[in-house]
Scaffold this active site. Structure first.
Site, PDB file in Angstrom:
ATOM      1  CG  ASP A 276       2.755   3.206  -4.551  1.00  0.00           C
ATOM      2  OD1 ASP A 276       1.786   2.549  -4.977  1.00  0.00           O
ATOM      3  OD2 ASP A 276       2.817   4.447  -4.591  1.00  0.00           O
TER       4      ASP A 276
ATOM      5  CD  GLU B 279       1.704   0.127  -8.215  1.00  0.00           C
ATOM      6  OE1 GLU B 279       0.523  -0.054  -8.547  1.00  0.00           O
ATOM      7  OE2 GLU B 279       2.079   1.126  -7.566  1.00  0.00           O
TER       8      GLU B 279
END
Length: 871
Positions: free
Chosen positions: A475, A512
């Site tokens: 993340d 990400e």
């Protein structure tokens, strides 16, 4: 390792006046190594003395001397955000007291010749802690470690602590400090197994400006009591925690990252509404081979899905772990109108106390979440997590874990703050004034600091070795240093089946790579962003083709902005945000350039003819001021049309397609959008249920919206989730004027035919992707040689249609409502036919696609993806 010292007695209270305390509202100075302090201080008048006070009954301090010219070139390279700061060096006569000083209350002051304080500020200490302890502490084994004799050693890194004790099963046990590492440890007895424990840490806490004694769980916990109140002395190699066949677990054949086909899934969503599941909402649902959900997953696996990506499953801070403590909505949600505001109101009343959250609020990084286990109080969650992994592996799917090391749920003295209550001011990234950065939503961690970086690596390796996880999705990976992710990769690569029970080199990594916040543009270190990760073999999500397919961006004020698969120019809606007809045409052709780059794996150096007829590289195609192409290899871009963030693909189509578009036509556009990811080079990801037209009733951020808005419905008779009420006001109210008229529209309630047909057509595309090597090219050179866009940039290019050649295959994405003829002159005289999978597949419409060998013309029905093979 240095020798261990006896426990230091607590020091006397700090002798600092209240006036001095009030004068310290910030920590603007940074102690970057044992000799150097950086401070953006003004030039001081002659006679000014600078010193670093660290408390104690005698006003202990270190003398500081200004350094002419400021920081060295090496220091500026290491701390680029401090390059304009003044530098002060610790007087050589005081340097022996530096290890003592970092354990006190730190205030740097400038004093006039008469002793008056001109200026003062608090001090940030991560740099000096890394310099003093980092290299040696990084080699320490932390948490519970069991020796060959079965006795545990418990260790915690707490270099600034004045005293640390172990609270074990209600008793107090003394710990010893190693002065070389800052690690406190104690060797236990066999009888300690299974016992609850916490550390009692006495330490200066800048957030409350006093010495505190924190009772805190172990950051390296391997097991916990319910609701994370205590850590447990648990050995993960204990045979009682291994399910049947665990040591010899046979996994599906490893799929390389470049060929990974990933289904993103939330543990609770998967089964909580599945009436055929024996353990709905729990890990055990993945062991229930007869449930509807597991049957659907096996269908996807047989079609070519290779990985299930689980949203966070570590210990989550926001979910009560015992079923009896979980609140439930107190109204009949199903009896309310489809466009009512009552559902979200009712869900909202319990959302902080219910069983639902996505889980991007980590509490302990390396323990499974307890609410998904039948018993959260103890190591049963470890056994059941392993059974889940086994169940998915036996169904033909490898397992990716979503990890969130970029922030913690809290910092400071918050009861949910673990790291910061052990080493205050170290594990989190601080801004110039000493406050904790929160650009990720919560308290940002600082993996650029040695021991936070170590925690990331150690945690990932533990999940890989002890739970046999096959991949990790990071993340907000752009908030990590590139070096940290490369260290993770190297640590995994060292795992071997013989030594560790897993082949670490086959574990996939992606994340990400967004570039924002206080670290943006490599402000503090080289980030793990999209462009920077090129050449590493670690993939990042590519938003370029996603936005081209959907239209606009995820934060548009008007959600009706259209794109390639949502009718821009070819089937316009009524939104003025789309612009004039000519503006739409121009933007659509540019979207087709973005899509072409995405289909190559977002390659930076891939050369093709753009919609303007110009030969360009992928990196020269504009994406909101950034290069569309940024990878060095096709495996480095994850293609996707939707994920858990933002509206589901079906909901985006609901907003964007004209209101009178039938459900059957919406289903066909869903397949086109999904097909752009499935048939791209490199890994492809889809949100679970998108192949079944999954909706969250237009909720764009359902992280805390409960089961009502999030649950997957495997039985098509239960619908797809659309029309379950207005999406929660706390993050969707600005879209309610657009949402309300849609939620009761008959054209947006798909039938079983629509849902099952979309799923079958998607699986056909998966089968083609899985069986055709032309979609699994290994290098940029191969993609350049094998992939082309033969009608791009010419007079025959059609807005709303993309034609791609991949080896002997020709793919036509026809997003227009009408049948389209696409001549590829170079293929005239060659034989082509619809791919056998589609020719014998579930979609009757695509079967009418044809090819005229005389002219090299492909004819494809409206709203259809057709794949042709050369013969």
């Amino acid at each position: 390792m240095g020798s261990a010292s006896a426990v230091r007695p607590p020091e006397a209270p700090d002798a600092t006046t209240q006036a001095e305390a009030n004068a310290q509202p910030e920590a603007a100075a940074q102690w970057i190594d044992r000799h150097t302090l950086a401070w953006k201080a003004d030039d001081a008048p002659a006679g000014t003395r600078t010193r670093l006070d660290y408390g104690g009954p005698d006003g202990d301090h270190l003398r500081l001397t200004p350094v002419r010219g400021g920081l060295t070139d090496e220091q500026r390279a290491k701390y680029p955000h401090l390059k304009e700061y003044a530098a002060f060096t610790v007087d050589p006569r005081d340097r022996a007291r530096v290890p003592e000083a970092v354990r006190g209350r730190l205030v740097v002051t400038q004093r006039a010749a008469d002793g008056t304080v001109r200026k003062s500020t608090g001090v940030q200490i991560p740099g000096v802690l890394d310099d003093l302890y980092g290299a040696r502490a990084a080699k320490a084994a932390l948490g519970p470690v069991f020796g060959a004799d079965g006795r545990p050693t418990l260790s915690v890194w707490a270099p600034t602590a004045r005293h640390v004790e172990l609270e074990l099963d209600g008793e107090t046990v003394q710990m010893r400090r190693d002065d070389a590492t800052g690690v406190w440890s104690v060797r236990g007895e066999h009888g300690w197994r299974g016992k609850p424990y916490r550390f009692r840490v006495q330490v200066w806490a800048p957030s409350v400006r006093k010495v505190v004694t924190n009772e805190v769980t172990d950051p390296y916990s391997t097991a916990l009591t319910a609701d994370s109140r205590r850590s447990l002395v648990v050995d993960l190699s204990d045979r009682r925690l291994a399910p049947r066949g665990w040591d010899g677990l046979r996994k599906p054949a490893a799929t390389p990252l470049g060929d990974a086909r990933i289904q993103e899934l939330h543990v609770r969503d998967f089964s909580v509404a599945d009436k055929t599941a024996r353990q709905p909402g729990r890990y055990g649902a993945f062991t229930d081979g007869g449930s509807d959900g597991m049957r659907k997953l096996r269908e996807l696996a047989r079609a070519g899905t290779s990985y299930v990506h689980l949203l966070p499953t570590y210990d989550i801070a926001s979910i009560p772990e015992r079923t009896r403590d979980q609140a439930r909505p107190g109204c009949d949600l199903g009896a309310l109108p489809a466009d009512s505001a009552e559902q979200q109101k009712c869900v909202g009343e319990v959302r902080d106390k219910d069983a639902y959250n996505w889980g991007y609020d980590p509490l302990h990084y390396t323990v499974p979440e307890g609410s998904y286990a039948t018993d959260p109080d103890g190591p049963q969650r470890t056994l059941e997590y392993r059974e889940m992994v086994r169940g998915l592996n036996e169904s033909g799917l490898r397992v990716v874990q979503d990890v969130v090391y970029n922030h913690t749920v809290a910092a400071g003295q918050d009861p949910r703050s673990v790291l910061d209550r052990i080493v205050p001011g170290y594990y989190h990234r601080l801004l110039a004034d000493g406050s904790v950065a929160t650009s990720t939503c919560c308290a940002n961690t600082a993996p650029e600091h040695t021991m936070m970086g170590k925690l990331v690596v150690d945690s990932v390796v533990t999940w890989a070795r002890e739970y046999k996880i096959d991949g990790f999705r990071f993340d907000l990976m752009g908030h990590h240093p590139k070096a940290n992710i490369e260290t993770v990769r190297a640590a995994l690569d060292r795992l071997t089946p013989e030594k560790d029970g897993v082949d670490g080199k086959r574990i996939v990594l992606y994340g990400e790579g967004w570039n924002f916040g206080e670290v943006a543009d490599d402000a503090r270190f080289e980030q793990a962003t999209q462009r920077n990760m090129a050449g590493t073999g670690v993939a990042t999500f590519s938003d370029r083709a996603r936005d081209a397919v959907r239209g606009g961006g995820p934060f548009d004020e008007d959600p009706r902005v259209q794109g390639f698969a949502t009718g821009l120019y070819t089937d316009p809606n009524s939104s003025p945000a789309n612009g004039s007809q000519e503006e739409q045409r121009k933007r659509l052709l540019h979207y087709q350039d973005l899509l072409a780059v995405g289909l190559t794996g977002s390659l930076a150096d891939y050369t093709f003819t753009d919609s303007g007829g110009k030969r360009v590289k992928g990196s020269e195609v504009d994406y909101n001021g950034a290069p569309a192409g940024y990878t060095a290899s096709p495996e480095e871009a994850v293609a996707y049309a939707d994920a858990h963030d933002n509206e589901t693909l079906y909901d985006a189509l609901a907003y964007k397609l004209p209101a009178d578009t039938t459900t059957a036509e919406r289903a066909r556009m869903q397949v086109i959008a999904l097909g752009t990811a499935v048939l791209s080079q490199g890994p492809a990801l889809s949100q679970a249920g998108s192949e079944r037209l999954r909706s969250k009733s237009l909720d764009r951020n359902s992280f805390d919206s409960g089961d009502w808005f999030n649950a997957l419905h495997w039985d098509c008779r239960a619908g797809n989730g659309f029309g379950r009420g207005l999406p929660p006001a706390w993050d969707n109210e600005d879209k309610w004027p657009y949402a309300k008229p849609l939620l009761t529209a008959p054209a947006l309630a798909p039938s079983c035919t629509d849902i099952d047909g979309t799923s079958a057509a998607y699986r056909d595309l998966l089968r083609i992707r899985a069986t055709e090597d032309a979609f699994s090219l290994d290098s940029a050179a191969e993609v350049q040689r094998e992939v082309s866009f033969p009608v791009s940039g010419g007079t025959e290019q059609t807005p709303g249609v993309v034609v791609m050649r991949a080896g002997d295959l020709t793919v036509v994405f026809n997003a227009t409502p009408e049948e389209q003829k696409q001549p590829v002159r170079a293929l005239a005289g060659q034989d082509h036919a619809l791919h056998p999978v589609q020719a014998g597949g579930a979609d009757e419409t695509v079967k009418s696609a044809s090819y005229d060998a005389r002219t090299g013309t492909f004819t494809v029905p409206g709203r259809t993806v057709a794949v042709f093979t050369g013969r």
